[in-house]
Design a protein around this motif. Structure first.
Motif, PDB file in Angstrom:
ATOM      1  N   GLN A   1       0.913  -1.662   0.050  1.00  0.00           N
ATOM      2  CA  GLN A   1       0.111   0.390   0.278  1.00  0.00           C
ATOM      3  C   GLN A   1       0.952   1.312   0.367  1.00  0.00           C
ATOM      4  O   GLN A   1       0.419   2.642  -0.248  1.00  0.00           O
ATOM      5  CB  GLN A   1      -1.240  -0.507   1.163  1.00  0.00           C
ATOM      6  N   GLN A   2       1.844   1.385   1.178  1.00  0.00           N
ATOM      7  CA  GLN A   2       2.811   2.167   0.847  1.00  0.00           C
ATOM      8  C   GLN A   2       3.633   2.413  -0.224  1.00  0.00           C
ATOM      9  O   GLN A   2       3.978   3.205  -0.930  1.00  0.00           O
ATOM     10  CB  GLN A   2       3.604   2.544   1.755  1.00  0.00           C
TER      11      GLN A   2
ATOM     12  N   GLU B   1       0.606   4.066  -2.947  1.00  0.00           N
ATOM     13  CA  GLU B   1       0.668   5.729  -2.522  1.00  0.00           C
ATOM     14  C   GLU B   1       1.653   6.270  -3.323  1.00  0.00           C
ATOM     15  O   GLU B   1       1.025   7.641  -3.031  1.00  0.00           O
ATOM     16  CB  GLU B   1      -0.204   5.690  -1.050  1.00  0.00           C
TER      17      GLU B   1
ATOM     18  N   GLN C   1       1.065   7.016  -6.497  1.00  0.00           N
ATOM     19  CA  GLN C   1       0.652   7.594  -6.901  1.00  0.00           C
ATOM     20  C   GLN C   1       1.043   9.286  -6.622  1.00  0.00           C
ATOM     21  O   GLN C   1       0.223   9.919  -7.916  1.00  0.00           O
ATOM     22  CB  GLN C   1      -1.319   7.476  -6.067  1.00  0.00           C
ATOM     23  N   LYS C   2       2.003   8.985  -5.659  1.00  0.00           N
ATOM     24  CA  LYS C   2       1.758  10.319  -5.484  1.00  0.00           C
ATOM     25  C   LYS C   2       2.569  10.577  -6.296  1.00  0.00           C
ATOM     26  O   LYS C   2       2.882  12.195  -7.296  1.00  0.00           O
ATOM     27  CB  LYS C   2       2.609  10.473  -4.351  1.00  0.00           C
TER      28      LYS C   2
END
Length: 255
Positions: free
Chosen positions: A228-229, A232, A235-236
């Motif tokens: 998940q990290q 993220e 996506q960032k």
């Protein structure tokens, strides 16, 4: 007229003599015999060449009479005999065999007889190789082995146990009860203790499996958190790249 007195005809007992022992004095005496009997029978469950009994009459009359020469050891073991149910131990019906091991559970009313008269009987007549006595309240505990026809006291080991050469087991006190121990020092369990130990083993295995499951769940959660990290961060970076492109800046040219 001279009367001829008929010779006394001995009364021969029936083939199956019942034990004729008085009841045990206290529950602790009864419990002790149950522990000794059930633990040894369980430990030797695969053997068929012994007989163990508690509070049972031993008939040993040389004239095979049921009303003379009988004694009832609290606990005894006969080796090299058929393992089957008996109502008593009748020496002349058992190829002349006497107990190989005897344990007397002392009480205030029997202790003197057990320490003296019975000890001499077991030594001189029965020739029982190993003789022990134990008082379940005072913890008096002694053992003797037959050497050249006389009883010699068995020395205590480091655990204060006594070795029985006949049983190939130690005899010792644990939690105010006389117990058997293996040569390796393991307690000879009663059937109830074995069942408890098995239940405890199953419970420990269940708890171990539960811990493994919890560790696996924690590892999956950690891996999911890492994924998940990473997602993220991806996506960032994608959003930042898009904004730079909207501003006319090529992200690939940024050093």
């Amino acid at each position: 007229m001279v009367q001829i007195q008929k010779p006394e005809i001995p009364t021969f007992p029936p083939e199956d003599l019942w034990s004729d022992e008085p009841p045990l004095e206290t529950y602790r005496h009864l419990e002790e015999l149950i522990i000794l009997l059930t633990s040894l029978n369980r430990f030797w469950s695969d053997r068929t060449n012994f007989f163990a009994a508690g509070n049972m009459t031993v008939y040993y009359s040389s004239r095979q009479r049921k009303d003379e020469e009988l004694r009832g050891p609290d606990f005894f073991v006969v080796l090299n005999t058929e393992r089957r149910e008996r109502k008593s131990w009748v020496v002349w019906e058992e190829d002349g065999k006497y107990p190989n091991v005897i344990i007397e559970v002392l009480s205030d009313s029997t202790a003197t007889v057990d320490r003296n008269k019975k000890k001499l009987l077991y030594q001189d007549v029965w020739r029982t190789p190993d003789y022990f006595w134990f008082h379940p309240y005072t913890m008096e505990f002694k053992g003797f082995t037959l050497v050249h026809g006389k009883y010699v006291e068995i020395p205590l080991n480091e655990q204060s146990w006594l070795w029985s050469d006949e049983l190939q087991l130690y005899v010792g006190i644990l939690n105010e009860r006389l117990r058997f121990f293996t040569p390796e020092g393991e307690l000879v369990l009663t059937p109830e203790e074995e069942a408890d130990a098995e239940r405890q083993k199953v419970e420990e295995e269940r708890q171990k499996a539960e811990l493994e499951r919890q560790r696996a769940d924690a590892e999956r959660q950690r891996a999911d958190a890492e994924r998940q990290q990473v997602e993220e961060e991806r996506q960032k970076n994608a959003i930042l790249r898009q904004k730079l492109l909207e501003l006319g800046i090529n992200p690939d040219e940024i050093g």
